[in-house]
Design a protein around this motif. Structure first.
Motif, PDB file in Angstrom:
ATOM      1  N   ASP A  90       0.856  -1.178   0.000  1.00 39.27           N
ATOM      2  CA  ASP A  90       0.000   0.000   0.000  1.00 39.27           C
ATOM      3  C   ASP A  90       0.894   1.230   0.000  1.00 39.27           C
ATOM      4  OD1 ASP A  90      -2.308   1.516   0.026  1.00 39.27           O
ATOM      5  OD2 ASP A  90      -3.115   0.622   1.851  1.00 39.27           O
ATOM      6  N   SER A  91       0.288   2.392  -0.081  1.00 36.01           N
ATOM      7  CA  SER A  91       1.043   3.644  -0.019  1.00 36.01           C
ATOM      8  C   SER A  91       0.146   4.751   0.515  1.00 36.01           C
ATOM      9  CB  SER A  91       1.587   4.024  -1.395  1.00 36.01           C
ATOM     10  OG  SER A  91       0.531   4.308  -2.284  1.00 36.01           O
ATOM     11  N   LYS A  92       0.804   5.787   1.022  1.00 32.81           N
ATOM     12  CA  LYS A  92       0.118   6.999   1.467  1.00 32.81           C
ATOM     13  C   LYS A  92       0.911   8.186   0.959  1.00 32.81           C
ATOM     14  CE  LYS A  92      -2.175   5.200   5.569  1.00 32.81           C
ATOM     15  NZ  LYS A  92      -3.439   5.040   4.891  1.00 32.81           N
ATOM     16  N   LYS A  93       0.171   9.236   0.533  1.00 34.60           N
ATOM     17  CA  LYS A  93       0.772  10.455   0.006  1.00 34.60           C
ATOM     18  C   LYS A  93       0.587  11.591   1.001  1.00 34.60           C
ATOM     19  CE  LYS A  93      -1.063  11.567  -3.992  1.00 34.60           C
ATOM     20  NZ  LYS A  93      -1.368  11.899  -5.390  1.00 34.60           N
ATOM     21  N   PHE A  94       1.656  12.380   1.172  1.00 38.54           N
ATOM     22  CA  PHE A  94       1.614  13.538   2.055  1.00 38.54           C
ATOM     23  C   PHE A  94       2.175  14.737   1.308  1.00 38.54           C
ATOM     24  CE2 PHE A  94       2.158   9.742   4.605  1.00 38.54           C
ATOM     25  CZ  PHE A  94       1.229   9.903   5.617  1.00 38.54           C
ATOM     26  N   PRO A  95       1.497  15.887   1.365  1.00 37.52           N
ATOM     27  CA  PRO A  95       2.012  17.083   0.695  1.00 37.52           C
ATOM     28  C   PRO A  95       3.382  17.481   1.244  1.00 37.52           C
ATOM     29  CG  PRO A  95      -0.280  17.401   1.332  1.00 37.52           C
ATOM     30  CD  PRO A  95       0.186  16.130   1.983  1.00 37.52           C
ATOM     31  N   SER A  96       4.302  17.800   0.355  1.00 41.12           N
ATOM     32  CA  SER A  96       5.675  18.159   0.746  1.00 41.12           C
ATOM     33  C   SER A  96       5.707  19.300   1.754  1.00 41.12           C
ATOM     34  CB  SER A  96       6.486  18.557  -0.487  1.00 41.12           C
ATOM     35  OG  SER A  96       6.640  17.470  -1.344  1.00 41.12           O
ATOM     36  N   GLU A  97       4.889  20.319   1.529  1.00 38.44           N
ATOM     37  CA  GLU A  97       4.937  21.486   2.423  1.00 38.44           C
ATOM     38  C   GLU A  97       4.563  21.120   3.861  1.00 38.44           C
ATOM     39  OE1 GLU A  97       0.626  23.572   1.590  1.00 38.44           O
ATOM     40  OE2 GLU A  97       2.240  23.920   0.151  1.00 38.44           O
ATOM     41  N   LEU A  98       3.665  20.168   4.043  1.00 33.53           N
ATOM     42  CA  LEU A  98       3.309  19.743   5.403  1.00 33.53           C
ATOM     43  C   LEU A  98       4.429  18.936   6.049  1.00 33.53           C
ATOM     44  CD1 LEU A  98      -0.436  18.685   5.039  1.00 33.53           C
ATOM     45  CD2 LEU A  98       0.496  20.791   6.010  1.00 33.53           C
ATOM     46  N   ILE A  99       5.034  18.048   5.280  1.00 33.59           N
ATOM     47  CA  ILE A  99       6.092  17.197   5.816  1.00 33.59           C
ATOM     48  C   ILE A  99       7.338  18.015   6.134  1.00 33.59           C
ATOM     49  CG2 ILE A  99       7.642  15.268   5.271  1.00 33.59           C
ATOM     50  CD1 ILE A  99       4.685  14.513   5.967  1.00 33.59           C
ATOM     51  N   GLU A 100       7.645  18.993   5.323  1.00 31.81           N
ATOM     52  CA  GLU A 100       8.854  19.785   5.516  1.00 31.81           C
ATOM     53  C   GLU A 100       8.671  20.931   6.511  1.00 31.81           C
ATOM     54  OE1 GLU A 100       9.798  20.752   1.466  1.00 31.81           O
ATOM     55  OE2 GLU A 100      10.407  18.684   1.044  1.00 31.81           O
ATOM     56  N   ALA A 101       7.459  21.137   7.004  1.00 31.68           N
ATOM     57  CA  ALA A 101       7.186  22.243   7.936  1.00 31.68           C
ATOM     58  C   ALA A 101       7.968  22.099   9.237  1.00 31.68           C
ATOM     59  CB  ALA A 101       5.689  22.340   8.222  1.00 31.68           C
ATOM     60  N   LEU A 102       8.091  20.882   9.760  1.00 32.69           N
ATOM     61  CA  LEU A 102       8.824  20.680  11.010  1.00 32.69           C
ATOM     62  C   LEU A 102      10.294  21.037  10.828  1.00 32.69           C
ATOM     63  CD1 LEU A 102       8.930  19.762  13.943  1.00 32.69           C
ATOM     64  CD2 LEU A 102       9.205  17.402  13.110  1.00 32.69           C
ATOM     65  N   LEU A 103      10.906  20.564   9.756  1.00 28.93           N
ATOM     66  CA  LEU A 103      12.310  20.895   9.486  1.00 28.93           C
ATOM     67  C   LEU A 103      12.480  22.404   9.356  1.00 28.93           C
ATOM     68  CD1 LEU A 103      15.233  20.109   8.845  1.00 28.93           C
ATOM     69  CD2 LEU A 103      14.526  19.877   6.450  1.00 28.93           C
ATOM     70  N   SER A 104      11.592  23.037   8.640  1.00 31.29           N
ATOM     71  CA  SER A 104      11.665  24.484   8.463  1.00 31.29           C
ATOM     72  C   SER A 104      11.563  25.213   9.801  1.00 31.29           C
ATOM     73  CB  SER A 104      10.552  24.942   7.517  1.00 31.29           C
ATOM     74  OG  SER A 104      10.604  26.322   7.324  1.00 31.29           O
ATOM     75  N   SER A 105      10.640  24.779  10.647  1.00 28.96           N
ATOM     76  CA  SER A 105      10.476  25.399  11.970  1.00 28.96           C
ATOM     77  C   SER A 105      11.728  25.243  12.814  1.00 28.96           C
ATOM     78  CB  SER A 105       9.295  24.775  12.707  1.00 28.96           C
ATOM     79  OG  SER A 105       8.093  25.088  12.072  1.00 28.96           O
ATOM     80  N   ILE A 106      12.299  24.059  12.799  1.00 31.62           N
ATOM     81  CA  ILE A 106      13.513  23.796  13.585  1.00 31.62           C
ATOM     82  C   ILE A 106      14.679  24.626  13.055  1.00 31.62           C
ATOM     83  CG2 ILE A 106      15.264  22.032  14.083  1.00 31.62           C
ATOM     84  CD1 ILE A 106      12.891  20.025  14.297  1.00 31.62           C
ATOM     85  N   GLU A 107      14.838  24.666  11.755  1.00 28.34           N
ATOM     86  CA  GLU A 107      15.973  25.382  11.180  1.00 28.34           C
ATOM     87  C   GLU A 107      15.829  26.897  11.316  1.00 28.34           C
ATOM     88  OE1 GLU A 107      17.605  23.729   7.631  1.00 28.34           O
ATOM     89  OE2 GLU A 107      18.263  22.174   9.021  1.00 28.34           O
ATOM     90  N   ASN A 108      14.612  27.387  11.485  1.00 31.89           N
ATOM     91  CA  ASN A 108      14.392  28.825  11.665  1.00 31.89           C
ATOM     92  C   ASN A 108      14.418  29.253  13.122  1.00 31.89           C
ATOM     93  OD1 ASN A 108      14.160  29.576   8.930  1.00 31.89           O
ATOM     94  ND2 ASN A 108      12.094  28.784   8.855  1.00 31.89           N
ATOM     95  N   GLU A 109      14.627  28.303  14.030  1.00 28.81           N
ATOM     96  CA  GLU A 109      14.681  28.599  15.460  1.00 28.81           C
ATOM     97  C   GLU A 109      16.154  28.649  15.886  1.00 28.81           C
ATOM     98  OE1 GLU A 109      14.013  29.736  18.972  1.00 28.81           O
ATOM     99  OE2 GLU A 109      12.252  29.406  17.710  1.00 28.81           O
ATOM    100  N   PRO A 110      16.662  29.824  16.219  1.00 32.24           N
ATOM    101  CA  PRO A 110      18.097  29.966  16.544  1.00 32.24           C
ATOM    102  C   PRO A 110      18.588  29.015  17.652  1.00 32.24           C
ATOM    103  CG  PRO A 110      17.078  32.120  16.354  1.00 32.24           C
ATOM    104  CD  PRO A 110      15.972  31.104  16.266  1.00 32.24           C
ATOM    105  N   LYS A 111      17.772  28.719  18.636  1.00 34.71           N
ATOM    106  CA  LYS A 111      18.260  27.875  19.741  1.00 34.71           C
ATOM    107  C   LYS A 111      18.543  26.439  19.306  1.00 34.71           C
ATOM    108  CE  LYS A 111      13.804  26.615  21.773  1.00 34.71           C
ATOM    109  NZ  LYS A 111      12.947  26.726  22.945  1.00 34.71           N
ATOM    110  N   TYR A 112      18.073  26.026  18.141  1.00 34.03           N
ATOM    111  CA  TYR A 112      18.323  24.667  17.642  1.00 34.03           C
ATOM    112  C   TYR A 112      19.487  24.600  16.658  1.00 34.03           C
ATOM    113  CZ  TYR A 112      13.862  23.496  19.737  1.00 34.03           C
ATOM    114  OH  TYR A 112      12.830  23.315  20.623  1.00 34.03           O
ATOM    115  N   ASN A 113      20.121  25.741  16.396  1.00 35.18           N
ATOM    116  CA  ASN A 113      21.213  25.758  15.411  1.00 35.18           C
ATOM    117  C   ASN A 113      22.546  26.055  16.029  1.00 35.18           C
ATOM    118  OD1 ASN A 113      19.681  25.177  13.023  1.00 35.18           O
ATOM    119  ND2 ASN A 113      18.758  27.186  13.292  1.00 35.18           N
TER     120      ASN A 113
END
Length: 89
Positions: free
Chosen positions: A66-89
């Motif tokens: 089977d398979s499931k599809k997820f929109p890229s923008e939703l999946i990449e939102a967590l990475l974007s949030s982490i990378e835009n937070e100075p305390k995590y870099n």
């Protein structure tokens, strides 16, 4: 947690873990969600295909592919949030 939500959480943190190899919390969280998928949902043979618009997760459950599809923008939102937070870099 249902299969869809667990897979979404696993895939989101997998993207983070893949981009942040030295982030032990991301690695551990990715393993945690993968364990839920395999142990609680009996999912096997996970693989991911990335297209321009979607992440497609292929898997086997109950002997059936089977398979499931997820929109890229939703999946990449967590990475974007982490990378835009100075305390995590």
């Amino acid at each position: 947690m249902n299969l869809q939500d667990t897979m979404y959480n696993w895939l989101s943190i997998k993207v983070v873990a893949d981009h942040r190899k030295d982030d032990q919390a991301a690695q551990d969280t990715c393993s945690f969600f993968k364990d839920i998928l395999t142990e609680d949902h009996n999912v096997a043979d996970l693989s991911v295909e990335v297209t321009e618009e979607y992440y497609v997760v292929y898997y086997v459950k109950g002997g059936k592919s089977d398979s499931k599809k997820f929109p890229s923008e939703l999946i990449e939102a967590l990475l974007s949030s982490i990378e835009n937070e100075p305390k995590y870099n």
